[in-house]
Design an enzyme around this catalytic site. Structure first.
Site, mmCIF file in Angstrom:
data_model
loop_
_atom_site.group_PDB
_atom_site.id
_atom_site.type_symbol
_atom_site.label_atom_id
_atom_site.label_comp_id
_atom_site.label_asym_id
_atom_site.label_seq_id
_atom_site.Cartn_x
_atom_site.Cartn_y
_atom_site.Cartn_z
ATOM 1 N N SER A 3 0.915 -1.347 0.055
ATOM 2 C CA SER A 3 0.074 -0.098 -0.006
ATOM 3 C C SER A 3 0.754 1.337 0.253
ATOM 4 C CB SER A 3 -0.987 0.008 1.229
ATOM 5 O OG SER A 3 -1.931 -1.016 1.198
ATOM 6 N N HIS A 56 2.457 4.388 8.141
ATOM 7 C CA HIS A 56 1.434 4.528 9.088
ATOM 8 C C HIS A 56 1.944 5.669 10.227
ATOM 9 C CE1 HIS A 56 -1.184 1.592 6.851
ATOM 10 N NE2 HIS A 56 -0.078 0.939 6.642
ATOM 11 N N VAL A 77 19.298 -19.242 -0.713
ATOM 12 C CA VAL A 77 19.745 -19.890 0.410
ATOM 13 C C VAL A 77 18.861 -21.254 0.369
ATOM 14 C CG1 VAL A 77 19.940 -20.301 2.733
ATOM 15 C CG2 VAL A 77 20.427 -18.015 1.586
ATOM 16 N N LYS A 134 -5.992 -3.660 8.030
ATOM 17 C CA LYS A 134 -6.289 -2.505 7.833
ATOM 18 C C LYS A 134 -7.378 -2.142 6.990
ATOM 19 C CE LYS A 134 -2.115 -0.518 9.843
ATOM 20 N NZ LYS A 134 -1.348 -1.948 10.153
ATOM 21 N N ILE A 153 7.044 -9.781 9.125
ATOM 22 C CA ILE A 153 7.229 -8.213 9.168
ATOM 23 C C ILE A 153 5.918 -7.946 8.170
ATOM 24 C CG2 ILE A 153 8.590 -6.201 8.517
ATOM 25 C CD1 ILE A 153 9.516 -7.854 10.826
ATOM 26 N N SER A 192 2.248 -5.490 7.748
ATOM 27 C CA SER A 192 1.933 -4.173 7.983
ATOM 28 C C SER A 192 1.864 -3.945 9.587
ATOM 29 C CB SER A 192 0.691 -3.529 7.429
ATOM 30 O OG SER A 192 0.425 -2.496 7.608
ATOM 31 N N SER A 199 6.600 0.871 7.330
ATOM 32 C CA SER A 199 6.786 2.043 8.183
ATOM 33 C C SER A 199 7.668 1.899 9.095
ATOM 34 C CB SER A 199 5.412 2.364 8.723
ATOM 35 O OG SER A 199 4.212 2.288 7.942
ATOM 36 N N CYS A 210 10.197 7.479 -22.193
ATOM 37 C CA CYS A 210 9.024 6.917 -21.755
ATOM 38 C C CYS A 210 8.282 8.396 -21.774
ATOM 39 C CB CYS A 210 9.030 6.597 -20.651
ATOM 40 S SG CYS A 210 7.642 6.582 -19.662
ATOM 41 N N CYS A 214 0.242 4.138 -20.347
ATOM 42 C CA CYS A 214 0.358 2.992 -21.359
ATOM 43 C C CYS A 214 1.147 1.695 -20.826
ATOM 44 C CB CYS A 214 0.909 3.505 -22.553
ATOM 45 S SG CYS A 214 2.646 3.640 -22.780
#
Length: 482
Positions: free
Chosen positions: A47, A51, A174, A251, A337, A339, A343, A401, A438
């Site tokens: 996202s 936060h 690994v 959330k 880890i 959300s 942050s 671009c 595009c």
């Protein structure tokens, strides 16, 4: 065989943040990444929110590291030339039950040390963001929330770590870890390394690294979230990050501007069997569309330019898993880890460095360390700066671009960066080509040609993104690529 002081497994934003932090010290550090580039997992599909820190339960690592990470993030992004905008967030309430939940979130935030929280009326919210639904009766306002370029942060930290002596090895999955008295031996599918300490930053695969030492303290419960990305024509529909009240699933569906000027909508939450389960589903996207319009009536999904999905590193534990292995005293886990992991990333790295020091890793500051990075973004320069740059390097005068005004000079600079990309999407994440309306339809073939030229490779070997994503499959008899 060279002995490393620390081997970091995984180069998403957590592994890159730790590499950046450890690069300040007189250490020999290596990062092992299973994909062909950094930022290839959850870091490139989330996202993109910093936060404020009102959601986690007080006393948890999530709460402590979220608030600390949010405090660190703006200065870090300035040092590394990473896009960051502090725009604030709302959590919307539609009825009295929601209002009670806002009170709980407010209390959480105060206990967690979040500054500036306020509960607003519906009219106050709409005075700040006119397109918020008329059905909103109240909202929690957090002015410290921000939006960020998550893969940009990861790449910047990893590149800066490399410039300061860290080694990054991509395409290095690994496959095993052996314990010795004074060090660990780490086996990958391409080489073997010896290191005094290993840090498990493998994201959705962290449980597999844990199992290599005979440890099964937690189980992986990966959760997929799907998104709509809307064109920049919708980028100003809201001015803040807009949440609904969170549930046990997360959330919830947000509506948010991005640092690139688009509008992001999502995610849902669906448990999946593997962190590779990143497909979009009709049912999931329909649910996101329905839920998001509860917050903002005027969303026009005809402006969607891309759908994507990411997988959260959820586990059987509710908090971040940041602790030494119970079975391997030279292994530190940075796992689960989820959300607000993005942050918290700089604070997680800071905390991990302290734990490593307690585990026996010496942290002697280097005599010379440069923790800054400057990235040229041609379209953001003044007319005078553009002219001077083109005079110095004419490639900055050739736009590749058109949607994003990304020049050949920027693409070539990305190719010759400290962690060279090997794919069209690797250039996209570094320079921004292909991110417009595009989605690379115009510039993609030109980027491919530049990559082949600069890397001295056949166009047939240039990838779209990860391993096995060749774009061209052969040549026709006339010599054209097919």
């Amino acid at each position: 065989m060279m002995m490393y002081d620390a081997a970091i497994i995984g180069c998403g934003v957590i592994g890159a943040s730790l590499a950046y932090t450890l690069s300040q010290y007189d250490l020999n550090v290596i990062v092992l990444e299973q994909e062909n580039d950094v930022a290839m997992g959850t870091t490139k599909a989330n996202s993109a929110i910093v936060h404020a820190g009102y959601d986690p339960e007080p006393g948890t690592l999530l709460a402590k590291l979220n608030v600390r990470g949010s405090e660190m993030m703006e200065e870090l992004c300035q040092r590394l030339s990473v896009r960051y905008k502090r725009i604030g967030s709302f959590v919307l309430a539609f009825d009295e039950d929601d209002v009670k939940h806002l009170d709980k979130l407010y209390d959480n935030g105060v206990k967690n040390g979040v500054q500036g929280l306020r509960i607003l009326t519906g009219d106050e919210v709409r005075a700040m963001d006119a397109n918020i639904s008329q059905n909103v009766c109240a909202a929690l306002y957090a002015p410290s929330a921000a939006v960020i370029d998550p893969w940009g942060l990861c790449i910047a930290e990893a590149e800066t770590a490399v410039r300061n002596g860290v080694t990054v090895k991509c395409s290095s999955k690994v496959t095993g870890i052996e314990q010795n008295d004074a060090f660990l031996t780490v086996h990958t599918d391409s080489d073997t390394y010896q290191t005094r300490f290993v840090i498990n930053c493998a994201g959705g695969w962290a449980h597999e690294i844990s199992a290599m030492t005979g440890e099964q303290e937690w189980q992986a419960h990966p959760s997929r979230g799907e998104y709509y990305l809307l064109d920049k024509s919708s980028g100003t529909l809201v001015n803040h990050v807009v949440f609904q009240c969170p549930t046990a699933a997360g959330k919830g569906v947000l509506v948010s501007p991005t640092v690139h000027g688009n509008l992001l909508i999502g995610p849902n939450a669906e448990h999946v069997s593997s962190p590779y389960d990143r497909e979009n589903t009709l049912a999931g996207l329909d649910k996101i569309a329905e839920t998001s319009r509860k917050s903002v009536d005027g969303i026009d999904l005809r402006q969607s330019i891309r759908n994507f999905a990411g997988v959260r590193a959820e586990t059987s534990e509710s908090d971040f898993i940041i602790r030494p292995s119970a079975h391997c005293p030279r292994l530190l886990h940075l796992a689960g880890i989820k959300s607000p992991g993005l942050s918290a990333a700089p604070a997680i790295a800071e905390y991990a460095a302290q734990l490593l020091h307690e585990m026996g890793l010496p942290l002697e500051p280097k005599a010379s360390w440069d923790g800054t990075r400057k990235q040229i973004r041609f379209k953001e320069l003044s007319a005078e700066e553009k002219a001077a740059l083109i005079a110095k390097d004419p490639r900055y005068g050739r736009v590749i671009c058109r949607c994003e005004t990304i020049t050949e000079g920027e693409i070539v600079a990305a190719i010759h960066s400290p962690i060279p990309p090997c794919s069209v999407d690797g250039i996209k994440r570094r320079a921004g080509s292909g991110m417009g309306r595009c989605q690379g339809g115009f510039c993609g073939p030109r980027v491919l040609d530049i990559l082949a030229r600069e890397l001295h490779e056949s166009p047939l070997d240039i990838l779209q993104d990860g391993a096995g994503t060749q774009i061209l499959i052969g040549e026709t008899k006339g010599g054209a690529q097919a």
